[in-house]
Design a protein around this motif. Structure first.
Motif, PDB file in Angstrom:
ATOM      1  N   THR A  90      -7.553 118.975  63.195  1.00  0.00           N
ATOM      2  CA  THR A  90      -6.491 119.079  63.936  1.00  0.00           C
ATOM      3  C   THR A  90      -5.496 119.938  63.469  1.00  0.00           C
ATOM      4  OG1 THR A  90      -6.819 116.921  64.956  1.00  0.00           O
ATOM      5  CG2 THR A  90      -4.702 117.765  65.265  1.00  0.00           C
ATOM      6  N   SER A  91      -4.964 119.849  62.063  1.00  0.00           N
ATOM      7  CA  SER A  91      -3.982 120.500  61.367  1.00  0.00           C
ATOM      8  C   SER A  91      -4.390 121.973  61.571  1.00  0.00           C
ATOM      9  CB  SER A  91      -3.913 120.084  59.910  1.00  0.00           C
ATOM     10  OG  SER A  91      -3.484 118.661  59.824  1.00  0.00           O
ATOM     11  N   ALA A  92      -5.932 122.415  61.276  1.00  0.00           N
ATOM     12  CA  ALA A  92      -6.282 123.601  61.144  1.00  0.00           C
ATOM     13  C   ALA A  92      -6.005 124.325  62.790  1.00  0.00           C
ATOM     14  CB  ALA A  92      -7.681 123.761  61.084  1.00  0.00           C
ATOM     15  N   VAL A  93      -6.360 123.388  63.851  1.00  0.00           N
ATOM     16  CA  VAL A  93      -6.270 123.960  65.099  1.00  0.00           C
ATOM     17  C   VAL A  93      -4.644 124.218  65.366  1.00  0.00           C
ATOM     18  CG1 VAL A  93      -6.226 123.069  67.528  1.00  0.00           C
ATOM     19  CG2 VAL A  93      -8.177 122.794  66.108  1.00  0.00           C
ATOM     20  N   LEU A  94      -3.756 123.123  65.174  1.00  0.00           N
ATOM     21  CA  LEU A  94      -2.268 123.496  65.470  1.00  0.00           C
ATOM     22  C   LEU A  94      -1.777 124.663  64.539  1.00  0.00           C
ATOM     23  CD1 LEU A  94      -1.021 119.865  65.137  1.00  0.00           C
ATOM     24  CD2 LEU A  94      -1.673 121.251  67.219  1.00  0.00           C
ATOM     25  N   ARG A  95      -2.422 125.061  63.254  1.00  0.00           N
ATOM     26  CA  ARG A  95      -1.888 125.970  62.622  1.00  0.00           C
ATOM     27  C   ARG A  95      -2.380 127.613  63.428  1.00  0.00           C
ATOM     28  NH1 ARG A  95      -3.367 123.115  58.153  1.00  0.00           N
ATOM     29  NH2 ARG A  95      -5.395 124.210  57.856  1.00  0.00           N
ATOM     30  N   ALA A  96      -3.554 127.337  63.735  1.00  0.00           N
ATOM     31  CA  ALA A  96      -4.281 128.538  64.619  1.00  0.00           C
ATOM     32  C   ALA A  96      -3.438 128.971  65.847  1.00  0.00           C
ATOM     33  CB  ALA A  96      -5.682 128.281  64.954  1.00  0.00           C
ATOM     34  N   LEU A  97      -3.022 127.788  66.419  1.00  0.00           N
ATOM     35  CA  LEU A  97      -2.160 127.980  67.737  1.00  0.00           C
ATOM     36  C   LEU A  97      -0.587 128.237  67.358  1.00  0.00           C
ATOM     37  CD1 LEU A  97      -3.627 125.334  70.043  1.00  0.00           C
ATOM     38  CD2 LEU A  97      -3.979 127.724  70.110  1.00  0.00           C
ATOM     39  N   ASN A  98      -0.398 128.104  66.053  1.00  0.00           N
ATOM     40  CA  ASN A  98       0.984 128.253  65.728  1.00  0.00           C
ATOM     41  C   ASN A  98       1.927 127.286  66.463  1.00  0.00           C
ATOM     42  OD1 ASN A  98       2.931 129.286  64.144  1.00  0.00           O
ATOM     43  ND2 ASN A  98       3.736 130.999  65.739  1.00  0.00           N
ATOM     44  N   VAL A  99       1.673 126.033  66.638  1.00  0.00           N
ATOM     45  CA  VAL A  99       2.249 125.069  67.020  1.00  0.00           C
ATOM     46  C   VAL A  99       2.476 123.542  66.227  1.00  0.00           C
ATOM     47  CG1 VAL A  99       1.803 125.624  69.387  1.00  0.00           C
ATOM     48  CG2 VAL A  99       0.394 124.037  68.285  1.00  0.00           C
ATOM     49  N   THR A 100       2.923 122.858  66.499  1.00  0.00           N
ATOM     50  CA  THR A 100       3.073 121.583  65.541  1.00  0.00           C
ATOM     51  C   THR A 100       2.660 120.182  66.196  1.00  0.00           C
ATOM     52  OG1 THR A 100       5.586 121.380  65.830  1.00  0.00           O
ATOM     53  CG2 THR A 100       4.891 122.498  64.072  1.00  0.00           C
ATOM     54  N   THR A 101       2.690 120.112  67.799  1.00  0.00           N
ATOM     55  CA  THR A 101       2.398 119.320  68.286  1.00  0.00           C
ATOM     56  C   THR A 101       1.087 119.248  69.125  1.00  0.00           C
ATOM     57  OG1 THR A 101       4.033 119.334  70.129  1.00  0.00           O
ATOM     58  CG2 THR A 101       4.749 118.271  68.039  1.00  0.00           C
ATOM     59  N   ARG A 102       0.688 118.523  69.761  1.00  0.00           N
ATOM     60  CA  ARG A 102      -0.739 118.359  70.549  1.00  0.00           C
ATOM     61  C   ARG A 102       0.108 118.963  71.807  1.00  0.00           C
ATOM     62  NH1 ARG A 102      -4.728 113.305  70.594  1.00  0.00           N
ATOM     63  NH2 ARG A 102      -5.086 113.123  68.155  1.00  0.00           N
ATOM     64  N   THR A 103       1.347 118.437  72.506  1.00  0.00           N
ATOM     65  CA  THR A 103       1.771 118.981  73.737  1.00  0.00           C
ATOM     66  C   THR A 103       1.995 120.369  73.651  1.00  0.00           C
ATOM     67  OG1 THR A 103       2.837 116.906  73.964  1.00  0.00           O
ATOM     68  CG2 THR A 103       3.690 118.772  75.209  1.00  0.00           C
ATOM     69  N   GLN A 104       2.535 121.008  72.378  1.00  0.00           N
ATOM     70  CA  GLN A 104       2.555 122.390  72.250  1.00  0.00           C
ATOM     71  C   GLN A 104       1.428 123.207  72.349  1.00  0.00           C
ATOM     72  OE1 GLN A 104       4.715 122.579  68.789  1.00  0.00           O
ATOM     73  NE2 GLN A 104       7.125 121.983  69.669  1.00  0.00           N
ATOM     74  N   ALA A 105       0.247 122.409  71.677  1.00  0.00           N
ATOM     75  CA  ALA A 105      -1.106 122.873  71.826  1.00  0.00           C
ATOM     76  C   ALA A 105      -1.727 123.125  73.217  1.00  0.00           C
ATOM     77  CB  ALA A 105      -1.991 122.301  70.943  1.00  0.00           C
ATOM     78  N   VAL A 106      -1.339 122.205  74.035  1.00  0.00           N
ATOM     79  CA  VAL A 106      -1.605 122.396  75.427  1.00  0.00           C
ATOM     80  C   VAL A 106      -1.132 123.406  76.188  1.00  0.00           C
ATOM     81  CG1 VAL A 106      -1.709 120.952  77.380  1.00  0.00           C
ATOM     82  CG2 VAL A 106      -2.358 119.802  75.581  1.00  0.00           C
ATOM     83  N   VAL A 107       0.470 123.535  75.863  1.00  0.00           N
ATOM     84  CA  VAL A 107       0.924 124.707  76.578  1.00  0.00           C
ATOM     85  C   VAL A 107       0.573 126.088  76.000  1.00  0.00           C
ATOM     86  CG1 VAL A 107       3.274 125.465  76.702  1.00  0.00           C
ATOM     87  CG2 VAL A 107       2.815 123.337  76.932  1.00  0.00           C
ATOM     88  N   ALA A 108       0.292 125.943  74.681  1.00  0.00           N
ATOM     89  CA  ALA A 108      -0.044 127.365  74.030  1.00  0.00           C
ATOM     90  C   ALA A 108      -1.527 127.682  74.554  1.00  0.00           C
ATOM     91  CB  ALA A 108      -0.104 127.189  72.569  1.00  0.00           C
ATOM     92  N   ALA A 109      -2.379 126.764  74.601  1.00  0.00           N
ATOM     93  CA  ALA A 109      -3.554 126.862  75.153  1.00  0.00           C
ATOM     94  C   ALA A 109      -3.639 127.436  76.563  1.00  0.00           C
ATOM     95  CB  ALA A 109      -4.848 126.117  74.688  1.00  0.00           C
ATOM     96  N   GLY A 110      -2.735 126.702  77.412  1.00  0.00           N
ATOM     97  CA  GLY A 110      -2.813 127.309  78.777  1.00  0.00           C
ATOM     98  C   GLY A 110      -2.289 128.664  79.052  1.00  0.00           C
TER      99      GLY A 110
END
Length: 230
Positions: free
Chosen positions: A198-218
């Motif tokens: 999960t930490s690696a995924v958040l770094r790859a998306l340049n975000v710090t929370t799951r919600t931000q990850a959802v937004v970034a991926a979308g």
């Protein structure tokens, strides 16, 4: 448990209030036809445990009301229930702080499952919003952008972000709001391994929370060529 329903259609509120009864024992529902009425209810009765809000409301819009609710009651999970469930609308709701987005076209079973997930600190989104399957039908390419208008960025895959296949599987489940323990059971991974991925995924998306990850991926149109392992 107290649930606040904010919708300007009384019949819809009454129907949802009945459908919510199996969610937990002793459920109480408060109903408001506008954001203004909802704020008044919260001021008089105290905080609720969950808020379901429509976006197309008279007066203060649902999106504005959502933002205000998150500012005044940051601990209160707010879920959008709307008939407008296009990608941009879902992203706007997430940006405003929604913990989930349930289309009004959903079944009662989907609604209850989504709310249970959200109450367990997960995030629920319509599965079709961000996760494009490889078997999706081919569509014609979009028309060329008008002069002076930037074309949308091409869809990207987890591999484009430098993620391993296992990290892509973790991301796939994260975007569905699955908690770490459930991801671990589904992928047969330890909790510490899930957290590391999960930490690696958040770094790859340049975000710090799951919600931000959802937004970034979308927003980047992230595409999963194959479904995650069952």
């Amino acid at each position: 448990m107290k649930v606040l329903l904010i919708d300007d259609h009384p019949l819809f509120r009454e129907g949802v209030a009945l459908l919510l009864q199996p969610l937990v024992e002793g459920l109480q529902t408060w109903e408001a036809g506008s954001c203004e009425e909802a704020f008044d209810l919260l001021a008089r009765r105290g905080s609720a445990d969950l808020v379901l809000i429509d976006l197309g409301l008279p007066g203060i819009t649902g999106l504005e009301g959502l933002t205000r609710l998150r500012q005044q009651h940051p601990e209160l999970p707010v879920v959008v229930m709307s008939s407008s469930d296009d990608k941009d609308t879902v992203l706007a709701a997430l940006d405003a702080g929604a913990m989930g987005f349930i289309p009004k076209s959903s079944t009662s079973q989907v609604m209850l499952g989504a709310l249970r997930l959200i109450l367990a600190k997960g995030i629920y989104l319509p599965p079709s919003v961000f996760l494009a399957a490889r078997s999706a039908p081919t569509v014609s390419p979009p028309p060329a952008a008008s002069p002076g208008v930037s074309a949308p960025p091409p869809a990207r895959t987890p591999a484009d972000l430098g993620l391993t296949p296992r990290q892509a599987e973790v991301l796939h489940l994260l975007l569905q709001g699955k908690p770490a323990k459930l991801i671990g059971r589904q992928l047969n991974l330890s909790l510490s391994t899930v957290k590391a991925h999960t930490s690696a995924v958040l770094r790859a998306l340049n975000v710090t929370t799951r919600t931000q990850a959802v937004v970034a991926a979308g927003r980047m149109g992230l595409r999963f060529d194959e479904p995650a392992s069952p």
